[in-house]
Design a protein around this motif. Structure first.
Motif, PDB file in Angstrom:
ATOM      1  N   HIS A  11     -18.046  55.773  12.142  1.00 35.28           N
ATOM      2  CA  HIS A  11     -17.587  56.435  10.924  1.00 35.28           C
ATOM      3  C   HIS A  11     -16.237  55.885  10.452  1.00 35.28           C
ATOM      4  CE1 HIS A  11     -20.921  59.015  11.826  1.00 35.28           C
ATOM      5  NE2 HIS A  11     -20.767  59.614  10.643  1.00 35.28           N
ATOM      6  N   GLY A  12     -15.406  55.513  11.405  1.00 39.47           N
ATOM      7  CA  GLY A  12     -14.136  54.877  11.043  1.00 39.47           C
ATOM      8  C   GLY A  12     -14.370  53.544  10.349  1.00 39.47           C
ATOM      9  N   VAL A  15     -15.521  54.142   6.806  1.00 36.82           N
ATOM     10  CA  VAL A  15     -14.388  54.495   5.937  1.00 36.82           C
ATOM     11  C   VAL A  15     -13.614  53.235   5.541  1.00 36.82           C
ATOM     12  CG1 VAL A  15     -12.148  55.674   5.879  1.00 36.82           C
ATOM     13  CG2 VAL A  15     -14.172  56.873   6.719  1.00 36.82           C
ATOM     14  N   VAL A  16     -13.355  52.363   6.488  1.00 37.10           N
ATOM     15  CA  VAL A  16     -12.613  51.123   6.206  1.00 37.10           C
ATOM     16  C   VAL A  16     -13.391  50.256   5.217  1.00 37.10           C
ATOM     17  CG1 VAL A  16     -11.792  48.957   7.229  1.00 37.10           C
ATOM     18  CG2 VAL A  16     -11.304  51.134   8.352  1.00 37.10           C
ATOM     19  N   GLY A  18     -15.705  51.222   3.090  1.00 39.55           N
ATOM     20  CA  GLY A  18     -15.718  51.923   1.801  1.00 39.55           C
ATOM     21  C   GLY A  18     -14.402  51.785   1.061  1.00 39.55           C
ATOM     22  N   PHE A  19     -13.288  51.894   1.779  1.00 40.26           N
ATOM     23  CA  PHE A  19     -11.967  51.745   1.166  1.00 40.26           C
ATOM     24  C   PHE A  19     -11.796  50.335   0.613  1.00 40.26           C
ATOM     25  CE2 PHE A  19      -7.410  50.745   1.458  1.00 40.26           C
ATOM     26  CZ  PHE A  19      -6.911  51.728   0.603  1.00 40.26           C
TER      27      PHE A  19
END
Length: 156
Positions: A11-12, A15-16, A18-19
């Motif tokens: 999940h981390g 997020v990275v 996606g960012f």
């Protein structure tokens, strides 16, 4: 514990990714329309100098590049071509040729910032009355937010 660690890593990572995708896509989604053909032709007709952005500039890479015809005049600088998308691009004039990030940083104090570049396919940036492009030798596109060299071209 292993399952929680895999969950946090996966999940981390999402997020990275996606960012990073958001940073790349947001400028494209929020860019104003590119100037029309007539506006570009008028800017080019008033140009005192013409040069080319080339993808093969030493400091450019697959994510940071420009290509096309650059027309430099006393009232505007225009590009009939494309830039890689990104946030907060600035257009600079330099008294010395610039080919990469190190060159930009070494000579930044002697450059003049002409203005913001808001579009990635063609642009026209007005030149302030107190800037004379004849006093400079090259035009540079720089990402101010990430301190990243995009492209440059020498015109005299």
């Amino acid at each position: 514990m292993g399952r929680l660690l895999r969950f946090l890593i996966s999940h981390g990572l999402a997020v990275v990714i996606g960012f990073a995708a958001g940073i790349y896509a947001l400028p494209i989604l929020t860019a104003p329309p590119s100037p029309d053909e007539i506006t570009l032709q008028q800017a080019a007709a008033r140009a005192e100098f013409t040069t080319y952005f080339n993808r093969d500039v030493a400091g450019s890479d697959a994510l940071h590049w420009g290509e096309g015809v650059v027309a430099i005049g006393g009232d505007s600088i225009s590009l009939m071509g494309k830039l890689s998308p990104g946030p907060d691009f600035g257009l600079y004039l330099s008294p010395v040729p610039i080919a990469d990030k190190a060159g930009f940083l070494a000579h930044q104090a002697s450059m003049v910032r002409v203005g913001d570049i808001k579009t990635f396919e063609h642009f026209v940036v007005p030149v302030a009355g107190d800037i004379d492009p004849a006093d400079y030798r090259s035009v540079v596109v720089w990402c101010d937010s990430f301190r990243q060299f995009i492209t440059s071209a020498t015109y005299q």
